[in-house]
Design an enzyme around this catalytic site. Structure first.
Site, short mmCIF file in Angstrom:
data_model
loop_
_atom_site.label_atom_id
_atom_site.label_comp_id
_atom_site.label_asym_id
_atom_site.label_seq_id
_atom_site.Cartn_x
_atom_site.Cartn_y
_atom_site.Cartn_z
N ASN A 208 0.06 -8.09 8.16
CA ASN A 208 -1.23 -8.34 7.51
C ASN A 208 -2.06 -9.27 8.38
O ASN A 208 -1.65 -9.65 9.47
CB ASN A 208 -1.01 -8.93 6.11
CG ASN A 208 -0.17 -10.19 6.14
OD1 ASN A 208 -0.56 -11.21 6.72
ND2 ASN A 208 1.02 -10.14 5.54
N ASP A 277 4.84 -7.28 0.53
CA ASP A 277 5.40 -6.85 -0.75
C ASP A 277 6.31 -5.64 -0.59
O ASP A 277 7.18 -5.39 -1.42
CB ASP A 277 4.27 -6.49 -1.72
CG ASP A 277 3.42 -7.70 -2.09
OD1 ASP A 277 4.01 -8.79 -2.25
OD2 ASP A 277 2.20 -7.57 -2.19
N LYS A 287 12.29 4.40 19.42
CA LYS A 287 10.90 4.73 19.12
C LYS A 287 10.81 6.15 18.56
O LYS A 287 11.33 7.10 19.15
CB LYS A 287 10.05 4.61 20.38
CG LYS A 287 8.60 4.99 20.17
CD LYS A 287 7.83 4.94 21.47
CE LYS A 287 6.40 5.44 21.28
NZ LYS A 287 5.64 5.46 22.53
N PHE A 321 -0.29 -19.37 -3.85
CA PHE A 321 -1.63 -18.97 -3.43
C PHE A 321 -1.93 -17.59 -4.01
O PHE A 321 -1.03 -16.74 -4.13
CB PHE A 321 -1.72 -18.90 -1.90
CG PHE A 321 -2.11 -20.20 -1.26
CD1 PHE A 321 -3.34 -20.34 -0.63
CD2 PHE A 321 -1.25 -21.29 -1.30
CE1 PHE A 321 -3.70 -21.54 -0.04
CE2 PHE A 321 -1.60 -22.49 -0.71
CZ PHE A 321 -2.83 -22.62 -0.08
N LYS A 335 -0.69 -14.98 -12.29
CA LYS A 335 0.37 -15.30 -11.33
C LYS A 335 0.95 -16.68 -11.62
O LYS A 335 2.18 -16.89 -11.54
CB LYS A 335 -0.21 -15.25 -9.91
CG LYS A 335 0.81 -15.34 -8.80
CD LYS A 335 0.11 -15.11 -7.45
CE LYS A 335 1.09 -15.05 -6.30
NZ LYS A 335 0.41 -14.79 -5.01
#
Length: 401
Positions: A208, A277, A287, A321, A335
């Protein structure tokens, strides 16, 4: 540092000349400095140099005992308020990681109960070697403070990571060690930062946009309040603050293991990392070659670190967070309660000045007692200072209930 007893260990490396400069600076600052040199160190700088600069005898041999009433390495170990080994070679780190004491320096380091700081210096390829990284990790877990090497031109001609921290930086580390003040003295703060990488094959992974800047700023802010800070970091390009115990991880599984390993001893836990997640259900050792058609990758859930900590927490203050793109406060409160948090830091990642990778953030802090505090655009360092202050305020309110 006036009147403090500082023991300097010098290993065999060209950076030993920097330790001579450091010794001079420490003496000028009023510290009592004694020096132990390895046999290899004497190939680069003579003991006479350190004797002249420290105005103390230099210790070189385990079995030379100038004072018959004392055992030299035990006496030194007990005398020191703090120990700094600079430069620290790969060889000495390997010995310490294995508990080997076979010379004056390593036996003294094994015998002392004083905090020990290590300042590595070596060729970039040595520094990146798996065995060296493994030893650094072991030493950190054993309580040694490893001062990360700098990047730059090395004596061997290579350019990369491996330069010992400059004398001015080491002086600051020691100065900070003795001048720690703040409202978190005696507290351990565990912080997670950065992204995780979930492997697909040897050349591909899912990740991310997290830069880790917020987590690293939190580590610095907690450190400034006197806390013992453990920073579990995903892959970033950031230099951690000196004095922070850094544990480098890659995957969500590694972050979970490292975080839970230190969870029971933490007083405050701040989970600012952007943890994956989901991860690929199947990974490949080689590969995966390009195919003519589409490629569908089946994903499976990773363990929810924050929820696990919320279920396991006892006395810990747990801070999460919520980086959202819509219904920010609603999702943050959800949350906060579902994961048994004490506080949550919410931000809208689509809002200008609050996204990933930037140097600023716009945060709203909510706690389980219904407190809500909104902040304007702040630098991430300023935001981190505010978050730590709000955590301290929350703890004080709980103590008065």
């Amino acid at each position: 540092m006036n009147g403090k007893n500082i023991l300097i260990g010098v290993c065999g490396g060209i950076a030993a000349y920097k330790s001579a400069a450091l010794t001079s600076k420490l003496v000028q600052a009023g510290a009592n400095v004694k020096v132990i040199m390895t046999e290899s160190a004497k190939e680069f700088v003579t003991p006479l140099t350190f004797q002249a600069l420290s105005r103390q005898p230099v210790y070189e041999h385990t079995f030379i005992e100038p004072d018959p009433t004392k055992i030299a390495h035990i006496d030194l170990a007990d005398w020191a308020d703090v120990v700094l080994v600079a430069p620290t070679t790969a060889n000495v780190m390997a010995k310490l990681a294995s508990g080997i004491g076979d010379d004056m320096l390593t036996t003294t380091l094994l015998a002392t109960t004083a905090p020990i700081y290590l300042a590595p210096a070596m060729n970039v390829n040595m520094y990146e070697k798996a065995a060296v990284k493994r030893n650094v990790k072991t030493l950190q877990e054993d309580g040694y403070h490893v001062i990360d090497a700098n990047e730059g031109y090395l004596a061997c001609g290579w350019t990369g990571k491996g330069r010992m921290a400059e004398p001015e930086d080491l002086l600051k580390v020691l100065n900070d060690h003795f001048q720690v003040t703040g409202q978190l003295q005696g507290k351990t703060v565990l912080i997670t930062a950065g992204p995780t990488q979930e492997r697909i094959d040897p050349v591909r992974y899912f990740t991310n946009h997290s830069s880790g800047k917020m987590g690293y700023a939190l580590a610095e802010a907690a450190l400034s309040q006197g806390a013992n800070v453990i920073l579990v970091s995903g892959p970033t390009a950031l230099q951690p603050p000196h004095g922070v115990h850094v544990i480098n991880v890659v995957s969500a599984k590694e972050m979970f293991d490292a975080t839970m390993h230190h969870f029971d001893t933490a007083n405050i836990v701040i989970k600012s990392a952007a943890v994956a997640d989901y991860r690929p259900k199947e990974t490949f050792d080689h590969k995966r070659k390009k195919q003519s058609g589409p490629w569908a990758i089946e994903m499976e859930r990773t363990t929810d670190i924050l929820k696990t900590m919320g279920e396991a927490k006892k006395q810990q203050i747990l801070v999460g967070f919520a980086a959202e793109s819509e219904n920010v406060e609603q999702y943050a409160l959800q949350k906060l309660h579902s994961k048994n948090l004490d506080l949550i830091v919410a931000n809208n990642i689509l809002q200008e000045g609050a996204g990933f990778k930037g140097d600023t953030n716009i945060i709203t802090l909510l706690d389980k007692d219904g407190m809500k505090k909104e902040y304007p655009v702040l630098s991430k360092k300023e935001a981190a200072t505010c978050i730590i202050a709000d955590v301290i305020s929350y703890i004080e309110r709980q103590q008065h209930l």
